[in-house]
Design a protein around this motif. Sequence first.
Motif, PDB file in Angstrom:
ATOM      1  N   SER A  77     -20.599 -57.357  48.435  1.00  0.00           N
ATOM      2  CA  SER A  77     -19.806 -58.630  48.858  1.00  0.00           C
ATOM      3  C   SER A  77     -20.222 -58.982  50.221  1.00  0.00           C
ATOM      4  CB  SER A  77     -18.498 -58.464  48.683  1.00  0.00           C
ATOM      5  OG  SER A  77     -17.816 -59.674  49.130  1.00  0.00           O
ATOM      6  N   GLU A  78     -20.085 -57.903  51.270  1.00  0.00           N
ATOM      7  CA  GLU A  78     -20.312 -58.371  52.447  1.00  0.00           C
ATOM      8  C   GLU A  78     -21.845 -58.749  52.866  1.00  0.00           C
ATOM      9  OE1 GLU A  78     -19.062 -58.992  56.367  1.00  0.00           O
ATOM     10  OE2 GLU A  78     -17.876 -57.777  55.294  1.00  0.00           O
ATOM     11  N   LEU A  79     -22.571 -57.916  52.111  1.00  0.00           N
ATOM     12  CA  LEU A  79     -24.182 -58.172  52.711  1.00  0.00           C
ATOM     13  C   LEU A  79     -24.985 -58.925  51.383  1.00  0.00           C
ATOM     14  CD1 LEU A  79     -23.664 -55.656  54.552  1.00  0.00           C
ATOM     15  CD2 LEU A  79     -25.567 -54.493  53.716  1.00  0.00           C
ATOM     16  N   GLY A  80     -24.190 -59.115  50.416  1.00  0.00           N
ATOM     17  CA  GLY A  80     -24.986 -60.211  49.491  1.00  0.00           C
ATOM     18  C   GLY A  80     -26.080 -59.463  48.718  1.00  0.00           C
ATOM     19  N   HIS A  81     -26.093 -58.353  48.473  1.00  0.00           N
ATOM     20  CA  HIS A  81     -27.183 -57.527  47.885  1.00  0.00           C
ATOM     21  C   HIS A  81     -26.437 -56.359  46.761  1.00  0.00           C
ATOM     22  CE1 HIS A  81     -30.499 -59.151  50.081  1.00  0.00           C
ATOM     23  NE2 HIS A  81     -29.697 -58.870  51.308  1.00  0.00           N
ATOM     24  N   LYS A  82     -27.022 -56.118  45.598  1.00  0.00           N
ATOM     25  CA  LYS A  82     -26.715 -55.262  44.532  1.00  0.00           C
ATOM     26  C   LYS A  82     -27.144 -53.849  44.764  1.00  0.00           C
ATOM     27  CE  LYS A  82     -25.053 -54.369  40.399  1.00  0.00           C
ATOM     28  NZ  LYS A  82     -23.644 -54.151  40.163  1.00  0.00           N
ATOM     29  N   PHE A  83     -26.201 -52.695  45.006  1.00  0.00           N
ATOM     30  CA  PHE A  83     -26.805 -51.494  45.350  1.00  0.00           C
ATOM     31  C   PHE A  83     -25.759 -50.743  44.155  1.00  0.00           C
ATOM     32  CE2 PHE A  83     -25.586 -53.651  49.277  1.00  0.00           C
ATOM     33  CZ  PHE A  83     -26.706 -53.700  49.635  1.00  0.00           C
ATOM     34  N   LEU A  84     -24.940 -50.807  43.573  1.00  0.00           N
ATOM     35  CA  LEU A  84     -24.351 -49.811  42.529  1.00  0.00           C
ATOM     36  C   LEU A  84     -24.800 -50.213  41.117  1.00  0.00           C
ATOM     37  CD1 LEU A  84     -22.223 -47.736  42.016  1.00  0.00           C
ATOM     38  CD2 LEU A  84     -20.323 -49.911  41.977  1.00  0.00           C
ATOM     39  N   TYR A  85     -25.079 -49.436  40.380  1.00  0.00           N
ATOM     40  CA  TYR A  85     -25.388 -49.690  39.269  1.00  0.00           C
ATOM     41  C   TYR A  85     -24.778 -48.592  38.059  1.00  0.00           C
ATOM     42  CZ  TYR A  85     -28.995 -52.390  41.363  1.00  0.00           C
ATOM     43  OH  TYR A  85     -29.946 -53.340  41.792  1.00  0.00           O
ATOM     44  N   PRO A  86     -23.719 -48.768  37.185  1.00  0.00           N
ATOM     45  CA  PRO A  86     -23.261 -48.128  36.492  1.00  0.00           C
ATOM     46  C   PRO A  86     -24.054 -48.047  35.441  1.00  0.00           C
ATOM     47  CG  PRO A  86     -21.650 -49.807  37.191  1.00  0.00           C
ATOM     48  CD  PRO A  86     -23.048 -50.176  37.710  1.00  0.00           C
ATOM     49  N   MET A  87     -23.985 -46.580  34.683  1.00  0.00           N
ATOM     50  CA  MET A  87     -25.113 -46.358  33.605  1.00  0.00           C
ATOM     51  C   MET A  87     -24.590 -45.044  33.310  1.00  0.00           C
ATOM     52  SD  MET A  87     -29.134 -46.044  33.787  1.00  0.00           S
ATOM     53  CE  MET A  87     -29.302 -47.601  34.240  1.00  0.00           C
ATOM     54  N   ASP A  88     -24.480 -45.120  31.792  1.00  0.00           N
ATOM     55  CA  ASP A  88     -24.098 -43.853  30.968  1.00  0.00           C
ATOM     56  C   ASP A  88     -24.929 -42.998  31.160  1.00  0.00           C
ATOM     57  OD1 ASP A  88     -21.575 -45.034  30.367  1.00  0.00           O
ATOM     58  OD2 ASP A  88     -22.153 -45.228  28.216  1.00  0.00           O
ATOM     59  N   ILE A  89     -24.655 -41.607  30.937  1.00  0.00           N
ATOM     60  CA  ILE A  89     -25.515 -40.522  31.109  1.00  0.00           C
ATOM     61  C   ILE A  89     -25.387 -39.812  29.436  1.00  0.00           C
ATOM     62  CG2 ILE A  89     -25.805 -37.834  31.594  1.00  0.00           C
ATOM     63  CD1 ILE A  89     -24.690 -38.551  34.354  1.00  0.00           C
ATOM     64  N   ILE A  90     -26.748 -39.786  29.021  1.00  0.00           N
ATOM     65  CA  ILE A  90     -26.830 -39.283  27.616  1.00  0.00           C
ATOM     66  C   ILE A  90     -27.503 -37.586  28.034  1.00  0.00           C
ATOM     67  CG2 ILE A  90     -28.037 -39.075  25.413  1.00  0.00           C
ATOM     68  CD1 ILE A  90     -25.941 -41.237  25.688  1.00  0.00           C
ATOM     69  N   LYS A  91     -26.546 -36.893  27.304  1.00  0.00           N
ATOM     70  CA  LYS A  91     -27.180 -35.246  27.548  1.00  0.00           C
ATOM     71  C   LYS A  91     -27.238 -34.624  25.989  1.00  0.00           C
ATOM     72  CE  LYS A  91     -25.694 -30.828  29.165  1.00  0.00           C
ATOM     73  NZ  LYS A  91     -27.301 -30.669  29.697  1.00  0.00           N
ATOM     74  N   PRO A  92     -28.441 -34.437  25.707  1.00  0.00           N
ATOM     75  CA  PRO A  92     -28.807 -33.818  24.443  1.00  0.00           C
ATOM     76  C   PRO A  92     -28.130 -32.407  24.580  1.00  0.00           C
ATOM     77  CG  PRO A  92     -30.894 -34.733  25.388  1.00  0.00           C
ATOM     78  CD  PRO A  92     -29.691 -35.012  26.334  1.00  0.00           C
ATOM     79  N   LEU A  93     -27.723 -31.992  23.538  1.00  0.00           N
ATOM     80  CA  LEU A  93     -26.784 -30.636  23.503  1.00  0.00           C
ATOM     81  C   LEU A  93     -27.611 -29.779  22.372  1.00  0.00           C
ATOM     82  CD1 LEU A  93     -23.456 -32.194  23.050  1.00  0.00           C
ATOM     83  CD2 LEU A  93     -24.481 -31.508  25.073  1.00  0.00           C
ATOM     84  N   ALA A  94     -27.604 -28.573  22.904  1.00  0.00           N
ATOM     85  CA  ALA A  94     -28.112 -27.562  21.938  1.00  0.00           C
ATOM     86  C   ALA A  94     -26.885 -27.128  21.022  1.00  0.00           C
ATOM     87  CB  ALA A  94     -28.634 -26.128  22.687  1.00  0.00           C
ATOM     88  N   SER A  95     -27.175 -26.213  19.923  1.00  0.00           N
ATOM     89  CA  SER A  95     -26.111 -26.083  18.983  1.00  0.00           C
ATOM     90  C   SER A  95     -24.943 -25.410  19.750  1.00  0.00           C
ATOM     91  CB  SER A  95     -26.546 -25.128  17.861  1.00  0.00           C
ATOM     92  OG  SER A  95     -27.100 -24.127  18.469  1.00  0.00           O
ATOM     93  N   HIS A  96     -25.115 -24.383  20.649  1.00  0.00           N
ATOM     94  CA  HIS A  96     -24.155 -23.747  21.207  1.00  0.00           C
ATOM     95  C   HIS A  96     -23.127 -24.473  22.120  1.00  0.00           C
ATOM     96  CE1 HIS A  96     -27.210 -23.321  24.412  1.00  0.00           C
ATOM     97  NE2 HIS A  96     -26.158 -23.278  25.150  1.00  0.00           N
ATOM     98  N   GLU A  97     -23.668 -25.542  22.758  1.00  0.00           N
ATOM     99  CA  GLU A  97     -22.958 -26.280  23.306  1.00  0.00           C
ATOM    100  C   GLU A  97     -22.151 -27.388  22.765  1.00  0.00           C
ATOM    101  OE1 GLU A  97     -25.856 -27.303  27.366  1.00  0.00           O
ATOM    102  OE2 GLU A  97     -26.634 -27.893  25.390  1.00  0.00           O
ATOM    103  N   GLN A  98     -22.349 -27.658  21.562  1.00  0.00           N
ATOM    104  CA  GLN A  98     -21.356 -28.561  20.852  1.00  0.00           C
ATOM    105  C   GLN A  98     -20.049 -28.399  20.979  1.00  0.00           C
ATOM    106  OE1 GLN A  98     -23.053 -29.661  16.972  1.00  0.00           O
ATOM    107  NE2 GLN A  98     -25.257 -29.326  17.920  1.00  0.00           N
ATOM    108  N   LYS A  99     -19.637 -27.161  20.552  1.00  0.00           N
ATOM    109  CA  LYS A  99     -18.151 -26.602  20.430  1.00  0.00           C
ATOM    110  C   LYS A  99     -17.394 -27.219  21.669  1.00  0.00           C
ATOM    111  CE  LYS A  99     -15.177 -22.691  19.626  1.00  0.00           C
ATOM    112  NZ  LYS A  99     -14.584 -22.606  20.737  1.00  0.00           N
ATOM    113  N   MET A 100     -17.842 -26.862  22.824  1.00  0.00           N
ATOM    114  CA  MET A 100     -17.321 -27.131  24.082  1.00  0.00           C
ATOM    115  C   MET A 100     -17.093 -28.668  24.365  1.00  0.00           C
ATOM    116  SD  MET A 100     -18.304 -26.028  28.060  1.00  0.00           S
ATOM    117  CE  MET A 100     -18.339 -24.241  27.743  1.00  0.00           C
ATOM    118  N   TRP A 101     -18.144 -29.391  24.064  1.00  0.00           N
ATOM    119  CA  TRP A 101     -18.007 -30.878  24.188  1.00  0.00           C
ATOM    120  C   TRP A 101     -17.241 -31.600  23.137  1.00  0.00           C
ATOM    121  CZ3 TRP A 101     -20.686 -34.686  26.895  1.00  0.00           C
ATOM    122  CH2 TRP A 101     -21.388 -34.013  27.902  1.00  0.00           C
TER     123      TRP A 101
END
Length: 347
Positions: A77-101
């Motif tokens: 707002s102060e400088l009149g320029h865009k800097f922040l870009y929200p964006m989801d992260i997609i993480k491919p999971l191996a079979s052993h990681e699925q349980k924890m997620w």
Amino acid sequence: MEKQFLIVGQGIAGSLLAYNMYKAGLNFTIISSPHKSKASDIAAGMFNPLVFKRLTKSWMVDEALPVMVETYEDIESELGHKFLYPMDIIKPLASHEQKMWKERIEQAQFSDYIVGLGKDSLCKGIKDFDSYGRVTKSGYVNLERLLRKLRGFFLDKGFLIESDFEYKDLGFIDGAITWHGISAQTIVFCEGHHASENPYFKGIGFNPTKGELLEIECKGLAEDFILNKNLFVLPMGNHRFKVGATYDWKNLNEELTLDARKDLLSRLEDLIELPYTVLKHWAGIRPTVIDRRPILGTHPLHKHVAILNGLGTKGVMLAPYFAREMVRVLSVNGYTLNREVDIRRFL
């Protein structure tokens, strides 16, 4: 006129400290060497609320993330320029990681950050995995643009001097700091990895880390999320992506290495199936500390000397919060810092 503060360094720490001082109406001057490298200049600028290795929340994320968003939006707002870009992260999971997620997604403390699991193919060009985790309240800050625009802002207001800084040029006269004719109450060092050479902070456990990353062009690869599997693939627009990063604690230089390039591309090719072109290759040194916590505060023996450093790999998220904390330390008598970040844990 006597300055209240001198700030050495205009990386992410020095810039956000200065911006917070500006908003608080404090009197300061930034000294920035045009010849010294900054890790902020080449960093990807990504922020991630989770630590994927053990699938835990990032340290201080619940406190730091709201301050981060508020701060960068205020600067926009102060400088009149865009800097922040929200964006989801997609993480491919191996079979052993699925349980924890699956366990985490049912836990209330993760409800703000893990928004789903999927099994369908993501899109063309990404290799098939068993499933995918989706993280929100993540994204990136365009650090190169942010620091460049803040530099112009500080120059225009007379807050910034571009000059090489030598420790021998400091003077201590009548309870004040002097440097090239400027007098100040306190000097705050925000030097990034260069702080390991600072004679006032030899007892601090600096543990700098070299990192290398690439920019590629890859037409057809999705640009609406960050991909993360053993490295990150961060969309920058126009089919360009930042790919990183490496970690090297031994070779603390800014030389580009073929080994790092091969390593990153090998990991990239385990993730995507599309052709790409390497456009850029960067190397920098992160200001990391042995206990992986920032360093803040006034030197216990030199009351006119202070430091804000050690933001490390989470600097984009942590810098706004701890820059605000640093202003409170410097301007509020008796303000108590979190012991985990207080300089006194080392000195």
